[in-house]
Motif scaffolding. Structure first.
Motif, mmCIF file in Angstrom:
data_model
loop_
_atom_site.group_PDB
_atom_site.id
_atom_site.type_symbol
_atom_site.label_atom_id
_atom_site.label_comp_id
_atom_site.label_asym_id
_atom_site.label_seq_id
_atom_site.Cartn_x
_atom_site.Cartn_y
_atom_site.Cartn_z
ATOM 1 N N ALA B 13 0.892 -1.091 -0.225
ATOM 2 C CA ALA B 13 -0.076 0.049 -0.108
ATOM 3 C C ALA B 13 0.841 1.207 -0.041
ATOM 4 O O ALA B 13 0.695 2.021 -0.694
ATOM 5 N N ARG B 14 1.939 1.188 0.941
ATOM 6 C CA ARG B 14 2.759 2.309 1.032
ATOM 7 C C ARG B 14 3.407 2.489 -0.427
ATOM 8 O O ARG B 14 3.553 3.945 -0.752
ATOM 9 N N GLN B 15 3.925 1.508 -0.802
ATOM 10 C CA GLN B 15 4.815 1.514 -2.100
ATOM 11 C C GLN B 15 3.814 2.061 -3.472
ATOM 12 O O GLN B 15 4.516 3.047 -4.189
ATOM 13 N N THR B 16 2.792 1.584 -3.265
ATOM 14 C CA THR B 16 1.735 1.854 -4.674
ATOM 15 C C THR B 16 1.276 3.164 -4.442
ATOM 16 O O THR B 16 1.272 3.939 -5.479
ATOM 17 N N ALA B 17 1.177 3.967 -3.235
ATOM 18 C CA ALA B 17 0.816 5.189 -2.947
ATOM 19 C C ALA B 17 1.948 6.195 -3.552
ATOM 20 O O ALA B 17 1.923 7.309 -4.077
ATOM 21 N N LYS B 18 3.248 5.849 -3.133
ATOM 22 C CA LYS B 18 4.478 6.582 -3.570
ATOM 23 C C LYS B 18 4.397 6.427 -5.119
ATOM 24 O O LYS B 18 4.894 7.639 -5.573
ATOM 25 N N MET B 19 4.300 5.314 -5.618
ATOM 26 C CA MET B 19 4.463 5.260 -6.955
ATOM 27 C C MET B 19 3.112 6.112 -7.801
ATOM 28 O O MET B 19 3.637 6.805 -8.665
ATOM 29 N N LEU B 20 2.149 6.194 -7.337
ATOM 30 C CA LEU B 20 1.234 6.954 -8.049
ATOM 31 C C LEU B 20 1.415 8.428 -7.948
ATOM 32 O O LEU B 20 1.348 9.009 -8.605
ATOM 33 N N LEU B 21 2.002 8.830 -7.091
ATOM 34 C CA LEU B 21 2.315 10.305 -6.648
ATOM 35 C C LEU B 21 3.754 10.605 -7.368
ATOM 36 O O LEU B 21 3.669 11.469 -8.199
ATOM 37 N N GLU B 22 4.658 9.590 -7.533
ATOM 38 C CA GLU B 22 5.763 9.931 -8.426
ATOM 39 C C GLU B 22 5.433 9.974 -9.917
ATOM 40 O O GLU B 22 6.160 11.020 -10.618
ATOM 41 N N VAL B 23 4.475 9.396 -10.355
ATOM 42 C CA VAL B 23 4.142 9.533 -11.656
ATOM 43 C C VAL B 23 2.876 10.414 -12.195
ATOM 44 O O VAL B 23 2.384 10.797 -13.146
ATOM 45 N N LYS B 24 2.707 11.301 -10.980
ATOM 46 C CA LYS B 24 1.608 12.350 -11.046
ATOM 47 C C LYS B 24 0.257 11.957 -11.488
ATOM 48 O O LYS B 24 -0.416 12.492 -12.286
ATOM 49 N N ALA B 25 -0.095 10.826 -11.010
ATOM 50 C CA ALA B 25 -1.432 10.081 -11.278
ATOM 51 C C ALA B 25 -2.527 11.069 -10.271
ATOM 52 O O ALA B 25 -3.623 10.539 -10.330
ATOM 53 N N VAL B 26 -2.070 11.547 -9.359
ATOM 54 C CA VAL B 26 -2.605 11.872 -8.044
ATOM 55 C C VAL B 26 -2.882 13.536 -8.292
ATOM 56 O O VAL B 26 -2.049 14.281 -8.530
#
Lengths: 109, 231
Positions: B13-26
């Motif tokens: 969950a933590r890693q997925t959240a970081k990835m979503l932020l990293e690629v500006k999906a959020v």
């Protein structure tokens, strides 16, 4: 008459799901009210166009309001022509709406 | 084919959240909110389709998804993987590849005639099919896709998404009423925590987002959206 579609949109929040329901309602009315089939078919087209443009896509509240206003304008125009009861007025309104839709294609279509 | 290790769900969950932020999906936008499919007005929007363009990141996510399925559904409990049109299709393909399973996809609307008019690919009567989509808000599309697969003869009991909004208390119950269990990698709470940790957004923006997450229907109603939804 056509403002029942507006009520349907409003009650369901005027999001993609509401326009989808509105398009289905309009298509059902095409066969239920043959005298107004053309108008309902146009309204079904407008609602379906919204669904195809914004399903799975980000939709700002501002854009949604603009779309709703456009739908409202079309409904009012068709309602006014229907109240007029003249065949010429109704055909003229249908042509105005069709031309308006043809010159303002949605992005993403 | 399958991942050799099962990462801890909290790590996923933590890693997925970081990835979503990293690629500006959020996207957090409280002053110019979004209108979601259900009519709910929201200051948050997530675009999981961006993930497909990042090979290293998507590979990790698909390993996470496969591990989640194997752990929560089972190793020999599925016969096929089906993606929901359109965002679910690429993720379903990658998961099917990892699990060595056939794949189908489900159309939003029927095309042609017959009971499988919404299904593309080969589906056998009674196949146990996993439904894959990119995200879940209130679960509405999961129910529709599952019903289409069932109409075509599939046995559908589980669905997996990358991202689950998890802001409506009755979403899981509503899905359960349709005999569907939902599996997911991360939720808005995970993204909010990662956004705070990484200072991705101003504190006032995150405060507004938290206010929404605490009572989304009230926030929506106060901002011109619906204040109730039904699946």
């Amino acid at each position: 008459m056509f403002d029942q579609l507006l009520e349907c949109l409003n009650e369901q929040g005027a999001g993609v799901r509401a326009y989808d329901a509105c398009a289905r309602m309009a298509r059902a009315r095409v066969s239920e009210e043959p005298d107004n089939a053309a108008a309902y078919l146009l309204l079904a087209y407008v609602a379906q166009r919204f669904v195809e443009s914004y399903d799975d896509q980000p939709l700002s509240v501002e854009a949604a309001s603009e779309e709703f206003q456009q739908f409202t304008d079309i409904v009012k125009m068709l309602d006014k022509a229907e109240a007029d009861a003249s065949a010429d007025a109704r055909i003229a309104a249908l042509n105005v709406v069709a031309a308006k839709l043809n010159t303002a294609p949605k992005t993403g279509d | 084919m399958t991942p050799i290790s099962f990462p801890d769900p909290d790590f996923i969950a933590r890693q997925t959240a970081k990835m979503l932020l990293e690629v500006k999906a959020v996207h957090f936008r409280s002053d110019e909110p979004y209108k979601l499919t259900s009519g709910l007005v929201s200051p948050v929007y997530i675009d999981c389709r961006r993930l497909i363009s990042y090979p290293r990141l998507r590979a990790a996510l698909m390993d996470f998804a496969t591990a989640t399925i194997l752990r929560q559904v089972g190793f020999e409990s599925l016969d096929a993987v089906a993606g929901g049109e359109t965002a679910g299709i690429p993720f379903a393909a990658w998961i099917a590849e990892r699990m060595g399973l056939p794949m189908q996809y489900v159309r939003k609307k029927p095309k042609g005639f017959g009971r499988d008019a919404q299904i593309e690919g080969v589906l056998s009567e009674g196949d146990r099919v996993l439904l894959v989509e990119d995200l879940t808000t209130d679960g509405g599309s999961k129910v529709k896709f599952a019903e289409a697969l069932r109409t075509a003869g599939a046995n559908v009991t589980d669905a997996i998404v990358i991202f689950f909004y998890d802001i409506f208390p009755d979403t899981r119950e509503a899905l359960a009423k349709h005999d569907l269990r939902l599996h997911y990698l991360a939720t808005w709470r995970d993204v909010l925590a990662a956004a705070r940790e990484g200072n991705h957004f101003p504190p006032e923006t995150l405060a507004a987002v938290e206010e929404f997450l605490n009572d989304p229907l009230a926030w929506s109603g106060a901002n011109g959206g619906v204040d109730r939804i039904s699946v």
